[in-house]
Structure formats: structure tokens, C-alpha cells
Design a protein around this motif. Sequence first.
Motif, PDB file in Angstrom:
ATOM      1  N   ASP A 331       0.823  -1.212   0.000  1.00 53.79           N
ATOM      2  CA  ASP A 331       0.000   0.000   0.000  1.00 53.79           C
ATOM      3  C   ASP A 331       0.858   1.265   0.000  1.00 53.79           C
ATOM      4  O   ASP A 331       0.480   2.281  -0.578  1.00 53.79           O
ATOM      5  CB  ASP A 331      -0.930   0.008   1.219  1.00 53.79           C
ATOM      6  CG  ASP A 331      -1.996  -1.076   1.141  1.00 53.79           C
ATOM      7  OD1 ASP A 331      -2.318  -1.499   0.011  1.00 53.79           O
ATOM      8  OD2 ASP A 331      -2.489  -1.493   2.202  1.00 53.79           O
ATOM      9  N   ARG A 332       2.005   1.174   0.615  1.00 51.62           N
ATOM     10  CA  ARG A 332       2.824   2.375   0.775  1.00 51.62           C
ATOM     11  C   ARG A 332       3.476   2.834  -0.532  1.00 51.62           C
ATOM     12  O   ARG A 332       3.721   4.017  -0.721  1.00 51.62           O
ATOM     13  CB  ARG A 332       3.898   2.149   1.832  1.00 51.62           C
ATOM     14  CG  ARG A 332       3.325   1.824   3.219  1.00 51.62           C
ATOM     15  CD  ARG A 332       4.360   1.948   4.297  1.00 51.62           C
ATOM     16  NE  ARG A 332       4.705   3.366   4.518  1.00 51.62           N
ATOM     17  CZ  ARG A 332       5.674   3.764   5.329  1.00 51.62           C
ATOM     18  NH1 ARG A 332       6.394   2.864   5.976  1.00 51.62           N
ATOM     19  NH2 ARG A 332       5.921   5.039   5.486  1.00 51.62           N
ATOM     20  N   SER A 335       0.815   4.937  -2.109  1.00 54.19           N
ATOM     21  CA  SER A 335       0.514   6.128  -1.313  1.00 54.19           C
ATOM     22  C   SER A 335       1.585   7.204  -1.439  1.00 54.19           C
ATOM     23  O   SER A 335       1.273   8.388  -1.592  1.00 54.19           O
ATOM     24  CB  SER A 335       0.351   5.729   0.155  1.00 54.19           C
ATOM     25  OG  SER A 335       0.351   6.856   1.004  1.00 54.19           O
ATOM     26  N   ASN A 338       1.429   9.648  -4.206  1.00 47.04           N
ATOM     27  CA  ASN A 338       0.199  10.441  -4.238  1.00 47.04           C
ATOM     28  C   ASN A 338       0.055  11.240  -2.944  1.00 47.04           C
ATOM     29  O   ASN A 338      -0.940  11.150  -2.244  1.00 47.04           O
ATOM     30  CB  ASN A 338      -1.010   9.518  -4.451  1.00 47.04           C
ATOM     31  CG  ASN A 338      -2.283  10.297  -4.733  1.00 47.04           C
ATOM     32  OD1 ASN A 338      -2.253  11.363  -5.347  1.00 47.04           O
ATOM     33  ND2 ASN A 338      -3.407   9.772  -4.262  1.00 47.04           N
ATOM     34  N   GLY A 340       1.368  10.809  -0.136  1.00 41.49           N
ATOM     35  CA  GLY A 340       1.325  10.021   1.089  1.00 41.49           C
ATOM     36  C   GLY A 340      -0.084   9.724   1.570  1.00 41.49           C
ATOM     37  O   GLY A 340      -0.272   9.348   2.740  1.00 41.49           O
ATOM     38  N   ARG A 341      -1.054   9.816   0.672  1.00 41.33           N
ATOM     39  CA  ARG A 341      -2.455   9.657   1.092  1.00 41.33           C
ATOM     40  C   ARG A 341      -2.949   8.223   0.890  1.00 41.33           C
ATOM     41  O   ARG A 341      -2.517   7.512  -0.005  1.00 41.33           O
ATOM     42  CB  ARG A 341      -3.355  10.622   0.332  1.00 41.33           C
ATOM     43  CG  ARG A 341      -3.025  12.086   0.628  1.00 41.33           C
ATOM     44  CD  ARG A 341      -4.072  13.029   0.070  1.00 41.33           C
ATOM     45  NE  ARG A 341      -4.145  12.983  -1.389  1.00 41.33           N
ATOM     46  CZ  ARG A 341      -4.987  13.728  -2.103  1.00 41.33           C
ATOM     47  NH1 ARG A 341      -5.833  14.539  -1.495  1.00 41.33           N
ATOM     48  NH2 ARG A 341      -4.994  13.644  -3.417  1.00 41.33           N
ATOM     49  N   SER A 342      -3.903   7.849   1.723  1.00 43.18           N
ATOM     50  CA  SER A 342      -4.581   6.571   1.608  1.00 43.18           C
ATOM     51  C   SER A 342      -5.738   6.714   0.609  1.00 43.18           C
ATOM     52  O   SER A 342      -6.043   7.832   0.165  1.00 43.18           O
ATOM     53  CB  SER A 342      -5.131   6.151   2.979  1.00 43.18           C
ATOM     54  OG  SER A 342      -6.131   7.067   3.395  1.00 43.18           O
TER      55      SER A 342
END
Length: 491
Positions: A331-332, A335, A338, A340-342
Motif C-alpha cells: 500500500d505504501r 501512497s 500520491n 502520502g495519502r490513503s
Amino acid sequence: MRAFAITVFPEPVEPSMAACLASTIGLMSIGSPVSLLFPKYMPRGLNLFLRCCIGSMTSAFSTPSGERMSPIMSARLRSSSGSEPSSNPLFSDTMSGPNRLQVLKGALLSAFEKQTQGGRRIRRGMERIPMARPTWNNEMRLAAVATLDSKQWVKGAQGSAFGIEFAEYCGALSATPCQNGSSALWAALRIAEIGPGDEVIVPSFTFISSTTCVLLVGATPVFVDIEPEYYCLDVEQVRQAITPKTKAVIGVHLFGQVYSSELVDLCKKENLVLIEDAAQAHGATQTYADGSTHTAGAMGDIGCFSFFPSKNMAVGGEGGMLTTTQARFQDRIFSITNHGRSPDLEAIQLGSNLRMSEVSAAIGRSQLSHLDQWVTRRRQNAEKYTAELATHPLLETPKVRPNTQHSWHQYCIRTQNPTQLIAHLDARGIDARRYYTVPCHRQQVYSTHHQFNDVLHNTDHAAESLVAIPVMHELTADEQQRIIEALLEYQ
């Protein structure tokens, strides 16, 4: 007569002379300070166009019957023919029209008979062979135009599909396109939570961003030597450099040669994050001791690729890719590119806008579909060089690590006098270059680093002896034969 022309000055000229030369054909001169040298190689079309233009200069300018010439053009033509003096300061010189014509013809024609860096002559009509020639075809053009027409230029289906397809190609768990290989390296360290107080082991014989990414996250790079034959990290040197502060290793697949699988085993044993710099290794593979075959991008915890136009595949500009084989990073890697967003738009880590455009992703998808074919062609080119140069007394061909498939981003010959070899090829219209002549740890950015004056013997030897020659998949059979003949002549 109505005419449009481009005035090309193949040699350095004084500003006052530029207008004089341009006025030879009665047209306007536009000076540019961008370059004083002729382009490195000239497309056949432009070559032919200029020759035709030069040949036509000897005929008189005239206008069709009944057609009126502008007063400005008429005055310039009269000035260039020498029939009357011009009051225009651009043309206030003492050289007659015919003499100006000969100056321009001589300057242009001499450029076709010289190699492009101002050196010795090469055979007439022979185009220069560059180090790289990006592939661009109608399939890629249509993919780019279709994406532009869709008006979905960012954060769309092309980027997502490119990441999925690239991960499948590498055998990675997931992949995310990004802006370039350098930003991918920075992102990889951030994803691995490397920061101040941490040490990261790196080679010194590599592109500078493979090491400065460590500085950018506040950690300390620790430089170790390379293998004498394969130019990748020496595993035993890495083992000796590990301290309690060591948190990661950046292994570089240099020139398309993958690092040893022993480095993978060592990092697993020592619980170190292995960041795979695969910027030069698209399509390279390695078979491990257990019989499994791995592709570059899936030989570490986090992989970093570059799609710079000289690479084995490209995206029509700058571009990069992050891959991972670890679920904890999956997932990281998306993220961090972008902000650092979820997925619900909450910032869960420090990131930035590292996204690749949709147009670049569309081009990348098209290029990826051809990658195996292109790498095969590079391997064929490399094999031919190695066979033809096997007994050359002054040139040593590169070695390939056992149980691997090299992807040949570069084919580097070892020689005692690289400057002389490059000059020899240059005089024959062939580009060649040296890489990493100043090892990273000795560059000014590391002047305060405790290893600034360290001697790394294999690194120094490689920096002083390697010369890369064209091995691109776009290399034609005739071009490669020219290169081989030039190398065999080098004695």
C-alpha cells in the motif's frame, strides 16, 4: 518567388558574420546561442534538403512573370548579388555576393565530411551512430493521442494498468508508476522508514542518484567496493560493512548485469531491507540456487526503475516505476507517489506528487509489450561483439554472471587507454563514452564524508578503463558491422 528557408551554421561564427552568410541567399538570419556545434548526427532528409538548397544557390533569384517582389526582399537580393550597396546595417560588409555564396557553401558542405565534434573526416554520406535511439512507432503514437483525446490526463486507467502489467512482467507483488528513477529511490527509502541515524550500504561505481537518495532522507551512505568482473556490489565487502546502524542495502544492477543472489541471502539473514536499483536492468533475469528464476524488479524488497529515453524501454520522456515483493510495502508504494495519502485521502505518510502522467503510462504499456523482443536483440548484439572481439589484443569484452541473463543496457569494453579508443571511434562517426569516471564517494557533494579519500580498488579500475559502445536494440546490422570493423582496426 516566395521562399521559406532555415539557415544552418555548422561552424562557430561571429554574430556579424551570421547575417552576412544568411544574406547570401537573400533571407533572414536568426541567431541562437544554444550550440556552436553541428548536431551530433543529421537525418538523411535534412542532409539531402541542405544539399539541394546549396546546389540551387548558384541559380539566380527571380520571380514569376507579373508577380511583384516585396521591396525588402528586392533590396536584399540586390545586395547579395553585388549589384548595388545596401544601406541595411545587417548587410554592410565588403564581401561580394558570389564570395558570400562560396563561404556558405564551403561551411555547410564541410560539415557533411567531418565527424560532428569537430574532429577528423569520415566517409561522405555516413551517418553518425549514437549511443541510444529510442523506439517510437505508430502504435505508441496512437496510444498517446487516444489518451490525450480521452481528457483523462492524470490518475486514470492507464497508470493503474501500467503498474499491474509491469508487476506481472517482473513477478512482483505490485508496482506503481512514478516520475523517474531518482524519485523512486528516494521513495523506496521513505517507504522502508530509513532516516537520520541509519546507514545504507551502497556502491560507489554507479549513477550519483543511487547514493544521494540516502542523503535526501537524512541517512548516511556507506560505500563499498564492487566485483572486479561484474561491477556489482561485492557481497563480502557488504558483509564486512554491516554495523548495528545498517538498515538497508541499495544493490545496483549495473549496465544490465544483475547483482549476485548471495546479496539477497545476506540481506535476509541480517534483516536488512534490500532496495533494488534496476534502472538499467529491464528484462534481466537470474536463476537462484533453488532453481527459481527471478526478473529484475523482483530480486529485492523494493525495486526502482527508470524509463529515461536511453533505457531499454521508455515512456516518451521522464518516468520511473516502484515495485515490491513484500506485502507490508504494497500500500505504501502507491501512497507515497500520491502525497502520502490513503484511498480515503488521509495522509498516512510523508509523500509527494510523484505520479506519472496518463500519456506516459500509455506509451509505457505499449513499450512493455515489446521489451522481451528488444532485450533479445540487445543480447544478440552483445554476443556478436563478444565473438568478434574475443582475440583482440587491446580490448577485453564484458563477462556475464553465471545463471543470469544480462539485459545489456550498456556494453562496456575494458581497455588501458579509453581516451584513445573513444577518439578512434569518434573519428569514424561512432559515439562511445565512459561512465562514472569519478566514483560517487569522491564527488564534491561528499567532500565532508569520512570516506571521501578512501581507495576502492575495483571501483577505481572500472572508472579508469571502461568504454561503452552502442548496443541498443535499434542498432542496424550495417551499423554494428561498422562498429566491429572500427574496433578491429584499433591496434
